[in-house]
Design a protein around this motif. Structure first.
Motif, PDB file in Angstrom:
ATOM      1  N   UNK A  54      62.060 -92.132   9.267  1.00  0.00           N
ATOM      2  CA  UNK A  54      61.068 -91.454   8.429  1.00  0.00           C
ATOM      3  C   UNK A  54      59.940 -92.386   7.972  1.00  0.00           C
ATOM      4  N   UNK A  55      60.044 -93.680   8.285  1.00  0.00           N
ATOM      5  CA  UNK A  55      58.994 -94.631   7.892  1.00  0.00           C
ATOM      6  C   UNK A  55      58.903 -95.693   8.983  1.00  0.00           C
ATOM      7  N   UNK A  56      57.748 -95.757   9.641  1.00  0.00           N
ATOM      8  CA  UNK A  56      57.501 -96.731  10.706  1.00  0.00           C
ATOM      9  C   UNK A  56      56.236 -97.500  10.362  1.00  0.00           C
ATOM     10  N   UNK A  57      56.370 -98.788  10.073  1.00  0.00           N
ATOM     11  CA  UNK A  57      55.161 -99.586   9.832  1.00  0.00           C
ATOM     12  C   UNK A  57      54.553 -99.888  11.196  1.00  0.00           C
ATOM     13  N   UNK A  58      53.337 -99.408  11.422  1.00  0.00           N
ATOM     14  CA  UNK A  58      52.802 -99.307  12.778  1.00  0.00           C
ATOM     15  C   UNK A  58      51.671-100.271  13.100  1.00  0.00           C
ATOM     16  N   UNK A  59      51.207-101.040  12.141  1.00  0.00           N
ATOM     17  CA  UNK A  59      50.130-101.977  12.427  1.00  0.00           C
ATOM     18  C   UNK A  59      49.723-102.756  11.205  1.00  0.00           C
ATOM     19  N   UNK A  60      48.710-103.592  11.401  1.00  0.00           N
ATOM     20  CA  UNK A  60      48.260-104.474  10.327  1.00  0.00           C
ATOM     21  C   UNK A  60      46.762-104.685  10.467  1.00  0.00           C
ATOM     22  N   UNK A  68      46.251-112.229  16.132  1.00  0.00           N
ATOM     23  CA  UNK A  68      45.630-111.518  17.257  1.00  0.00           C
ATOM     24  C   UNK A  68      46.486-110.373  17.793  1.00  0.00           C
ATOM     25  N   UNK A  69      47.793-110.454  17.568  1.00  0.00           N
ATOM     26  CA  UNK A  69      48.693-109.397  18.060  1.00  0.00           C
ATOM     27  C   UNK A  69      48.408-108.040  17.417  1.00  0.00           C
ATOM     28  N   UNK A  70      47.754-108.048  16.258  1.00  0.00           N
ATOM     29  CA  UNK A  70      47.481-106.795  15.548  1.00  0.00           C
ATOM     30  C   UNK A  70      46.021-106.358  15.640  1.00  0.00           C
ATOM     31  N   UNK A  71      45.257-106.978  16.527  1.00  0.00           N
ATOM     32  CA  UNK A  71      43.821-106.695  16.618  1.00  0.00           C
ATOM     33  C   UNK A  71      43.521-105.263  17.043  1.00  0.00           C
ATOM     34  N   UNK A  72      44.478-104.600  17.690  1.00  0.00           N
ATOM     35  CA  UNK A  72      44.251-103.242  18.189  1.00  0.00           C
ATOM     36  C   UNK A  72      44.881-102.165  17.306  1.00  0.00           C
ATOM     37  N   UNK A  73      45.170-102.487  16.058  1.00  0.00           N
ATOM     38  CA  UNK A  73      45.865-101.530  15.187  1.00  0.00           C
ATOM     39  C   UNK A  73      45.097-100.227  15.009  1.00  0.00           C
ATOM     40  N   UNK A  74      43.753-100.305  14.997  1.00  0.00           N
ATOM     41  CA  UNK A  74      42.979 -99.068  14.854  1.00  0.00           C
ATOM     42  C   UNK A  74      43.203 -98.147  16.045  1.00  0.00           C
ATOM     43  N   UNK A  75      43.256 -98.703  17.251  1.00  0.00           N
ATOM     44  CA  UNK A  75      43.502 -97.899  18.449  1.00  0.00           C
ATOM     45  C   UNK A  75      44.917 -97.326  18.447  1.00  0.00           C
TER      46      UNK A  75
END
Length: 315
Positions: A54-60, A68-75
């Motif tokens: 019920x809760x998934x932290x999906x980006x940063x 750099x691993x989280x640079x595409x969080x908006x996409x």
């Protein structure tokens, strides 16, 4: 006549009947792994969405220079298949990150600070007090937008730079985060050195300041104590546990820290304690196998590996 083990009472009456798992693999897990494609991240989150979580932290939404691993969080947020009964949250360290998260359609965010000065300076380049000041405009903006905010507090047992962390300091900062407007504080053993007796001492101090219903735990398994520490937290009434599918991740600012405790291992523990999670262990394990193939690595979850071996034997 012997009593049935299945129906015998559990030894800890304060253990919760139900536990909420906050899945960290897509953020805290992948931020410390080899870069994977945006499509692989989207597929992971979509798979996890079918497991009962019920809760998934999906980006940063942090500087790509530092993570750099989280640079595409908006996409990622714009392309995952969001289900109405699931929280898809993102980490937002400052107002700029919060505004980017809003633009991506994020409905819940998290902020983070440390219980130790040394780690705060190494991790977010400022003192604890300054980090709290940075959060004030984020909390203010979140209130205006009706966006819930979760707080993370790292190094609640030990710091790789400052040594042992004072339980009173952890309790004080947990209360500060709640008073700022966080609905919940996740207490993180960032370098995984905690043991049940130390965790109990820390949690007791926090519970004297903050309602148990507003406390979550976040254990890394570097020294193999995460499940024992979670068991201790459950025995003290904590009913929210952070975990990472396949045990992915670590901490880029804590050398040698292994990943979060594996979601599969936490689910198996809860099953054994007859604590409801609503999450399918086999579906989570499958998600973990798939993302590990994309990462070209084995899951670190012992339960996942056992299930994998069982499946191979069955074939």
């Amino acid at each position: 006549m012997k009593a049935s083990l299945r129906h015998s009472p559990l030894p800890h009456s304060s253990m919760p009947n139900k536990v909420t798992i906050v899945e960290m693999g897509a953020r805290d897990g992948l931020q410390n792994e080899t870069l994977v494609s945006t499509d692989a991240k989207i597929e992971l989150i979509n798979q996890l969405s079918e497991t009962g979580l019920t809760h998934i932290e999906s980006g940063s939404f942090v500087s790509p220079k530092w993570v750099p691993q989280m640079a595409d969080s908006d996409l990622v947020f714009k392309n995952i298949k969001q289900q109405p009964n699931i929280i898809y949250s993102a980490l937002t360290p400052n107002l700029q990150g919060f505004e980017k998260a809003l633009q991506a359609g994020v409905k819940q965010v998290a902020i983070f600070t440390s219980a130790s000065e040394g780690f705060s300076h190494k991790n977010i380049n400022c003192s604890i007090a300054d980090s709290i000041k940075r959060f004030e405009p984020v909390l203010s903006a979140a209130r205006k937008q009706n966006i819930p905010v979760r707080g993370y507090l790292s190094c609640v047992i030990d710091c790789p730079h400052d040594g042992s962390t004072s339980a009173d300091q952890v309790a004080h900062l947990a209360q500060v985060l709640i008073d700022l407007g966080c609905y919940e504080v996740s207490l993180g053993d960032t370098i995984g050195t905690g043991t049940p007796i130390r965790v109990a001492h820390m949690l007791e101090a926090v519970q004297n300041k903050v309602s148990t219903e507003q406390i979550a735990v976040h254990f890394h398994d570097t020294w193999g104590q995460a499940l024992a520490n979670i068991h201790q937290a459950l025995a003290m009434g904590i009913n929210v546990v952070d975990s990472s599918v396949a045990g992915l991740g670590g901490c880029p600012y804590a050398l040698g820290a292994s990943g979060n405790v594996a979601t599969e291992d936490v689910l198996y523990l809860c099953q054994g304690l007859r604590i409801e999670t609503g999450v399918s262990l086999t579906k989570v394990a499958q998600s973990g196998w798939d993302i590990c193939r994309a990462l070209n690595k084995q899951p670190s979850s012992k339960v996942s590996l056992a299930l994998m071996n069982k499946a191979l034997i069955a074939k």
